[in-house]
Design an enzyme around this catalytic site. Structure first.
Site, PDB file in Angstrom:
ATOM      1  N   ASP A 145       1.016   0.692   7.473  1.00  0.00           N
ATOM      2  CA  ASP A 145       0.285  -0.255   6.800  1.00  0.00           C
ATOM      3  C   ASP A 145       0.816  -1.220   5.964  1.00  0.00           C
ATOM      4  OD1 ASP A 145      -1.855   1.205   8.138  1.00  0.00           O
ATOM      5  OD2 ASP A 145      -2.643   2.127   6.276  1.00  0.00           O
ATOM      6  N   ASN A 171       0.008   6.899   3.760  1.00  0.00           N
ATOM      7  CA  ASN A 171       0.624   5.629   4.606  1.00  0.00           C
ATOM      8  C   ASN A 171       2.053   5.886   5.472  1.00  0.00           C
ATOM      9  OD1 ASN A 171      -1.674   3.982   4.567  1.00  0.00           O
ATOM     10  ND2 ASN A 171      -1.257   2.865   2.847  1.00  0.00           N
ATOM     11  N   ASP A 227       0.775  -0.936   0.040  1.00  0.00           N
ATOM     12  CA  ASP A 227       0.023  -0.098  -0.217  1.00  0.00           C
ATOM     13  C   ASP A 227       0.786   1.284   0.217  1.00  0.00           C
ATOM     14  OD1 ASP A 227      -2.290   1.570  -0.066  1.00  0.00           O
ATOM     15  OD2 ASP A 227      -2.997   1.067   1.953  1.00  0.00           O
TER      16      ASP A 227
END
Length: 288
Positions: A174, A161, A156
């Site tokens: 994440d 993030n 991700d």
């Protein structure tokens, strides 16, 4: 959003990245698998102070990144690509992260996992999305001849993030979608997810951030810091759009279930970036 949320693997991946790189992974304290305390397994990390580009509202509309100068945004983008290259530079990732391995080609496993996710999240309950199935067919028909060596794929990879202090990354977050696979999985995801937000802005006649994380700029910076030239990027951009389509269609279905949205007879409308994905599949999408 996940059929199985594997917190233990996420913890092990973060610990492995921290041990093998200088990438700013938050300091881990412990993993608790006993559900008695909170009703579910959990992990504990040290607090990291900083700021994160917002997803809601998207950072292309307002906020500290939107208000930054072009030079500051470029610094943040370059630093973000640098972090990604550090993660990808971990030697022998299959040996360091055996829990992510499996039989056969890693890219094939990655795509088949997405196919399984689509079935679980939507198709097996009668929510078939023709556009998603068309995208899977496109992926099968345009498979890279040589996907290249595997790296640890963050999964991700995007500014939303990462915690930044100023414009420097201080915590990479994440890791639930971490996997083994070609570098381009993360590169395509990073380019696509920003462009998804940028297209929303331009669709409502807002300027967005057209100077930020542009396709050619990301590829060039990654080559500069890693020595690697991205291959078959069109394939991985379609794949990123396909993966995100599964996520957005699942979100749409969940909203309908909880009375937060209304159904539609055209199931392709479950894909929020429908026009984007259709143009990618048709080869008509215009990049900068």
């Amino acid at each position: 959003m996940f059929e199985t949320y594997d917190l233990a693997t996420q913890y092990q991946v973060m610990a492995g990245v921290a041990a093998a790189t200088g990438a700013p992974v938050p300091e881990l304290c412990w993993l608790e698998t006993d559900e008695k305390a909170l009703g579910a397994p959990f992990l504990v990390m040290r607090r990291v102070d900083g700021r994160v580009p917002s997803d809601n509202p998207p950072y292309v509309f307002a906020g500290w990144l939107f208000d930054a100068s072009p030079a500051e945004r470029l610094r943040l983008a370059d630093n973000t690509v640098q972090v990604l290259a550090e993660i990808h530079d971990i030697p022998d990732p299959a040996a360091r992260f055996p829990m992510l391995g499996g039989p056969g080609q890693s890219l094939r496993r990655h795509v088949e996992a997405q196919r399984a996710s689509y079935r679980w999240a939507l198709a097996d309950d009668g929510f078939r999305i023709p556009l998603i199935e068309r995208a899977f067919q496109w992926i099968d028909e345009h498979w890279p001849t040589d996907p290249g060596p595997d790296v640890l794929s963050w999964g991700d990879a995007r500014p939303g993030n990462i915690i930044y202090r100023g414009f420097d990354p201080v915590a990479v977050l994440d890791w639930e979608m971490a996997a083994l696979g070609p570098r381009e999985i993360d590169l395509g995801w990073m380019i696509f997810t920003h462009r998804f937000f940028q297209d929303i802005a331009t669709r409502v006649d807002r300027p967005g951030l057209p100077d930020f994380l542009r396709r050619d700029d990301v590829v060039a910076k990654y080559r500069e810091v890693s020595g690697y030239s991205a291959r078959d990027l069109d394939f991985y951009l379609v794949y990123a759009a396909l993966r995100f389509a599964i996520v957005m269609a699942r979100v749409k279905r969940r909203m309908i279930h909880f009375g937060e949205g209304t159904d539609t007879t055209d199931r392709d409308d479950y894909v929020m970036h429908r026009a984007f994905l259709e143009a990618l599949l048709d080869g008509t999408y215009e990049w900068d």
